[in-house]
Design a protein around this motif. Sequence first.
Motif, short mmCIF file in Angstrom:
data_model
loop_
_atom_site.label_atom_id
_atom_site.label_comp_id
_atom_site.label_asym_id
_atom_site.label_seq_id
_atom_site.Cartn_x
_atom_site.Cartn_y
_atom_site.Cartn_z
N LEU A 223 0.82 -1.20 0.00
CA LEU A 223 0.00 0.00 0.00
C LEU A 223 0.86 1.26 0.00
CD1 LEU A 223 -2.75 -1.04 2.57
CD2 LEU A 223 -3.11 -0.57 0.14
N HIS A 227 0.43 4.04 -3.03
CA HIS A 227 -0.37 5.22 -2.74
C HIS A 227 0.50 6.35 -2.19
CE1 HIS A 227 -3.82 2.75 -3.49
NE2 HIS A 227 -3.51 1.93 -2.50
N ARG A 229 -0.22 9.31 -1.06
CA ARG A 229 -0.70 9.97 0.15
C ARG A 229 -0.35 9.16 1.39
NH1 ARG A 229 -6.16 13.26 1.56
NH2 ARG A 229 -5.25 14.54 -0.06
N PRO A 347 -7.23 2.55 1.32
CA PRO A 347 -8.27 1.97 0.48
C PRO A 347 -9.19 1.06 1.29
CG PRO A 347 -6.13 1.79 -0.58
CD PRO A 347 -5.88 2.26 0.81
N SER A 406 -1.40 14.99 -2.62
CA SER A 406 -1.46 13.76 -3.41
C SER A 406 -2.90 13.27 -3.52
CB SER A 406 -0.60 12.67 -2.74
OG SER A 406 0.74 13.09 -2.61
N VAL A 408 -6.14 10.74 -3.52
CA VAL A 408 -6.58 9.61 -2.70
C VAL A 408 -7.01 8.49 -3.62
CG1 VAL A 408 -8.19 8.82 -0.94
CG2 VAL A 408 -7.36 11.17 -0.89
N THR A 409 -6.36 7.34 -3.53
CA THR A 409 -6.68 6.19 -4.36
C THR A 409 -7.55 5.24 -3.56
OG1 THR A 409 -4.54 6.42 -5.42
CG2 THR A 409 -5.74 4.39 -5.84
N GLU A 417 -7.30 0.72 -10.47
CA GLU A 417 -6.98 1.91 -9.69
C GLU A 417 -7.94 3.04 -10.04
OE1 GLU A 417 -4.87 2.08 -7.34
OE2 GLU A 417 -3.88 0.17 -7.60
N SER A 419 -8.43 6.95 -8.83
CA SER A 419 -7.92 8.05 -8.01
C SER A 419 -8.90 9.19 -8.06
CB SER A 419 -6.54 8.50 -8.51
OG SER A 419 -5.61 7.44 -8.40
#
Length: 429
Positions: A223, A227, A229, A347, A406, A408-409, A417, A419
Amino acid sequence: MTTSPSAPSSGAAPALDWRRIGSFATGQAAVQCGSFALLIAMSWTAVQLGGRHAVTIVILASTLPRALMLLFGGALADSLGPRAVLLRATATRLVVLVVGALVAASADSLWPLIAVAVVEGSLLGLTGPASGVLLTRLAPKEHLGRANSLFAMVMRLAPIAGSPLGAWLVVAGSLSHVMLVSAAGCAVWLLCAFYVTRGMARPERRSDANPSLFRRSGDGLLLLGAHPRLRWMFVACFCMDFAFLWPAEVALPLRAASEGWGIGSVAAALTAFSAGALAAAAAGAVLAHRIPVPVKLMVAGTGLAVCLGSMALVPSPALLAVAACAVGLFSGLNGPALVTAYQQAVPEGRLGAAMSTFSLSSIGAAPLSLAAFSSISAPLGVTGTWLLCAAVALFSPVAAALALRSPVTRKAPGAAEVSVAPEPTATAV
């Protein structure tokens, strides 16, 4: 992010379920207080049985399994849900402590302590990520910062209450008495957890789930790689913990000794820090949802770093305590906000794995900080190294700012994916 089961479905921000949050805090206060009491009692008993070498063995027997089981605890929390992990692990811990108390009452050797430390550390590692997952189930996103602030208060108060209790019990009674008190704390937490998690269903099986728990234990690291963020929030937390440990554990007593201020100045500074952190956490439990994210992450983080550096330069014990109190105030505001921002960026379905990796940032920062800055302090001196620590702490608000910029995914690695744009920084955590 999963919200409280009792949250309303209207467009208004759902309210906190204070009854469940209160039960969570009560149970955690009881079990954490018992844990710190047991830690002090086991360290003291190890000293009596084998000196410094024995203490090192007992501490390693607890910390190493805990760090290892954190990874598996996160995977279990994601696959089984927090209810199953917390109830089973806490019940097992209760039995282990009761049996350990019976064995310790008739044994006069180190091995019962080592055995209890290994099992205790392993079970704490399993339940740590599940507690983080549970908190997000109890508090809606708009109020998660308040819940984290309340939990931070509990974690601040637990060593203050538990450590002297363990020291008194082990001197007035025995290690068995402390184990029984710790078992009682587990029993309180078990009852509270049973009530708090009632009605929480087991998570649906992931379509991309790995069949091996060992392979799923690395999800938290994946993760971070996937990601931005999450990665920047992890860096922000690590920098703060890494920069803070050496000044608090090593530099503070060294400066007090070199200035001739005595051990009382160290105690006063640590007390002032704890008081400031408790006051900020208490304020956050009431007002965290009304304070903008940049204030909690960047402004408070910068203030913490500046005040940490000022502790190396103040000319008197009184000003040292004032600066330590300011560090505590900023820490009590910044710490829960970092945790909250990290939780909200995870996530769906991966919070357990993410929290297990997040916990390793604090656990890993302590030995790295002590080793790195202790070696640097030889050429730089205490004051120079302390100021370097403050400079490192300034990277935390910078990393937090990069995290907020950044996207957020919402999907986990391996899935499609998706985003979304960065959340507005004025939204309260």
